[in-house]
Design a protein around this motif. Sequence first.
Motif, PDB file in Angstrom:
ATOM      1  N   ILE A  84       0.852  -1.194   0.000  1.00  0.00           N
ATOM      2  CA  ILE A  84       0.000   0.000   0.000  1.00  0.00           C
ATOM      3  C   ILE A  84       0.896   1.255   0.000  1.00  0.00           C
ATOM      4  O   ILE A  84       0.649   2.210  -0.745  1.00  0.00           O
ATOM      5  N   SER A  85       1.976   1.245   0.811  1.00  0.00           N
ATOM      6  CA  SER A  85       2.909   2.390   0.825  1.00  0.00           C
ATOM      7  C   SER A  85       3.555   2.579  -0.540  1.00  0.00           C
ATOM      8  O   SER A  85       3.786   3.719  -0.977  1.00  0.00           O
ATOM      9  N   LEU A  86       3.859   1.454  -1.208  1.00  0.00           N
ATOM     10  CA  LEU A  86       4.474   1.546  -2.543  1.00  0.00           C
ATOM     11  C   LEU A  86       3.538   2.261  -3.508  1.00  0.00           C
ATOM     12  O   LEU A  86       3.972   3.119  -4.292  1.00  0.00           O
ATOM     13  N   VAL A  87       2.254   1.899  -3.457  1.00  0.00           N
ATOM     14  CA  VAL A  87       1.293   2.503  -4.388  1.00  0.00           C
ATOM     15  C   VAL A  87       1.115   3.995  -4.072  1.00  0.00           C
ATOM     16  O   VAL A  87       1.177   4.839  -4.976  1.00  0.00           O
ATOM     17  N   ILE A  88       0.968   4.336  -2.786  1.00  0.00           N
ATOM     18  CA  ILE A  88       0.737   5.745  -2.425  1.00  0.00           C
ATOM     19  C   ILE A  88       1.965   6.597  -2.768  1.00  0.00           C
ATOM     20  O   ILE A  88       1.855   7.651  -3.411  1.00  0.00           O
ATOM     21  N   SER A  89       3.168   6.129  -2.385  1.00  0.00           N
ATOM     22  CA  SER A  89       4.368   6.923  -2.694  1.00  0.00           C
ATOM     23  C   SER A  89       4.600   6.931  -4.202  1.00  0.00           C
ATOM     24  O   SER A  89       5.056   7.944  -4.770  1.00  0.00           O
ATOM     25  N   GLY A  90       4.245   5.842  -4.870  1.00  0.00           N
ATOM     26  CA  GLY A  90       4.393   5.775  -6.332  1.00  0.00           C
ATOM     27  C   GLY A  90       3.517   6.813  -7.026  1.00  0.00           C
ATOM     28  O   GLY A  90       3.945   7.456  -7.988  1.00  0.00           O
ATOM     29  N   LEU A  91       2.300   7.001  -6.503  1.00  0.00           N
ATOM     30  CA  LEU A  91       1.400   8.014  -7.079  1.00  0.00           C
ATOM     31  C   LEU A  91       2.032   9.397  -6.956  1.00  0.00           C
ATOM     32  O   LEU A  91       1.991  10.204  -7.890  1.00  0.00           O
ATOM     33  N   ALA A  92       2.655   9.673  -5.797  1.00  0.00           N
ATOM     34  CA  ALA A  92       3.273  10.986  -5.565  1.00  0.00           C
ATOM     35  C   ALA A  92       4.477  11.203  -6.488  1.00  0.00           C
ATOM     36  O   ALA A  92       4.714  12.312  -6.968  1.00  0.00           O
ATOM     37  N   VAL A  93       5.232  10.117  -6.757  1.00  0.00           N
ATOM     38  CA  VAL A  93       6.399  10.252  -7.644  1.00  0.00           C
ATOM     39  C   VAL A  93       5.945  10.418  -9.102  1.00  0.00           C
ATOM     40  O   VAL A  93       6.546  11.135  -9.891  1.00  0.00           O
ATOM     41  N   TRP A  94       4.823   9.772  -9.426  1.00  0.00           N
ATOM     42  CA  TRP A  94       4.304   9.778 -10.806  1.00  0.00           C
ATOM     43  C   TRP A  94       3.701  11.135 -11.154  1.00  0.00           C
ATOM     44  O   TRP A  94       3.943  11.688 -12.226  1.00  0.00           O
ATOM     45  N   LYS A  95       2.871  11.670 -10.230  1.00  0.00           N
ATOM     46  CA  LYS A  95       2.158  12.938 -10.498  1.00  0.00           C
ATOM     47  C   LYS A  95       2.419  13.945  -9.375  1.00  0.00           C
ATOM     48  O   LYS A  95       1.501  14.326  -8.644  1.00  0.00           O
ATOM     49  N   PRO A  96       3.686  14.390  -9.213  1.00  0.00           N
ATOM     50  CA  PRO A  96       3.991  15.279  -8.079  1.00  0.00           C
ATOM     51  C   PRO A  96       3.304  16.638  -8.181  1.00  0.00           C
ATOM     52  O   PRO A  96       3.089  17.292  -7.167  1.00  0.00           O
ATOM     53  N   VAL A  97       2.927  17.057  -9.415  1.00  0.00           N
ATOM     54  CA  VAL A  97       2.287  18.366  -9.570  1.00  0.00           C
ATOM     55  C   VAL A  97       0.780  18.237  -9.310  1.00  0.00           C
ATOM     56  O   VAL A  97       0.214  18.926  -8.460  1.00  0.00           O
ATOM     57  N   GLN A  98       0.147  17.301 -10.021  1.00  0.00           N
ATOM     58  CA  GLN A  98      -1.301  17.114  -9.833  1.00  0.00           C
ATOM     59  C   GLN A  98      -1.620  16.672  -8.401  1.00  0.00           C
ATOM     60  O   GLN A  98      -2.663  17.024  -7.873  1.00  0.00           O
TER      61      GLN A  98
END
Length: 211
Positions: free
Chosen positions: A142-156
């Motif tokens: 779950i942490s991988l997915v949440i941090s991954g989202l932040a790395v993928w779309k840091p602006v949005q």
Amino acid sequence: MAGMQMTENRAQWLSVHPLVVRMTHWINALTVLVMVTSGWRIYNASPLFDFTFPAAITLGGWLGGALLWHFAAMWLLVTNGVTYLLYGLLSGHLRRKLWPIKPDAVLADILDALRGRLSHQDLSLYNAAQRAVYAVLILAMISLVISGLAVWKPVQLQELASGLGGYEGARRIHFAAMALTVALVVVHVSMVLLVPRTLGAMITGRIRRDS
Ligand code: HEM
């Protein structure tokens, strides 16, 4: 009398893993392999630390290829993970199989496992060490997915990213969660190899109990 004899001799099959759990487990194992190996290739293009991963154990061939693999597998990982969690929560599977987790029981089971004394009599139940490993693995994913989202779309997803220490912080969390996942999967697969009949049960869903 003869009928009774037959029933007594007939092997009993006990269902231990529901189909949804088996399907999501094996899809997850494959997806994690693709995510981790393509992730290592992406990391190599701009390493956070003083080392890179050997190209031979990475997937994608180059940064662009690795990103395509990572983003393709990501959808499967998330839909599959959500399916497992929803099923697990709604059916009571997670509560029944992974709960409770008591620290002293986990410690006692780890010590027994190290001494080769952990009992594997009843494959329909997970021991305390297994429960802890599975629960931490689920949380790490779950942490991988949440941090991954932040790395993928840091602006949005600025608010999410800033909550994780910005883009750089999120990258470090993503890396740490990957390292924890890989370490636990190595422990998990080693344990499976030590008690190989658990593998058959995770494939067919059943164990044989001779009467
Ligand atoms: C080749 C790789 C893998 C093999 C051979 C494997 C094998 C198994 C087996 C045999 C079990 C059942 C254990 C038992 O009945 O005592 C199991 C359960 C489990 N495995 Fe794996 N596994 C692999 C990869 C993974 C990965 C990558 C993850 C997560 C990142 C994972 C997470 C889990 C979890 C959470 C369970 C408990 C499932 C439940 O009952 O809800 N496994 N695995």
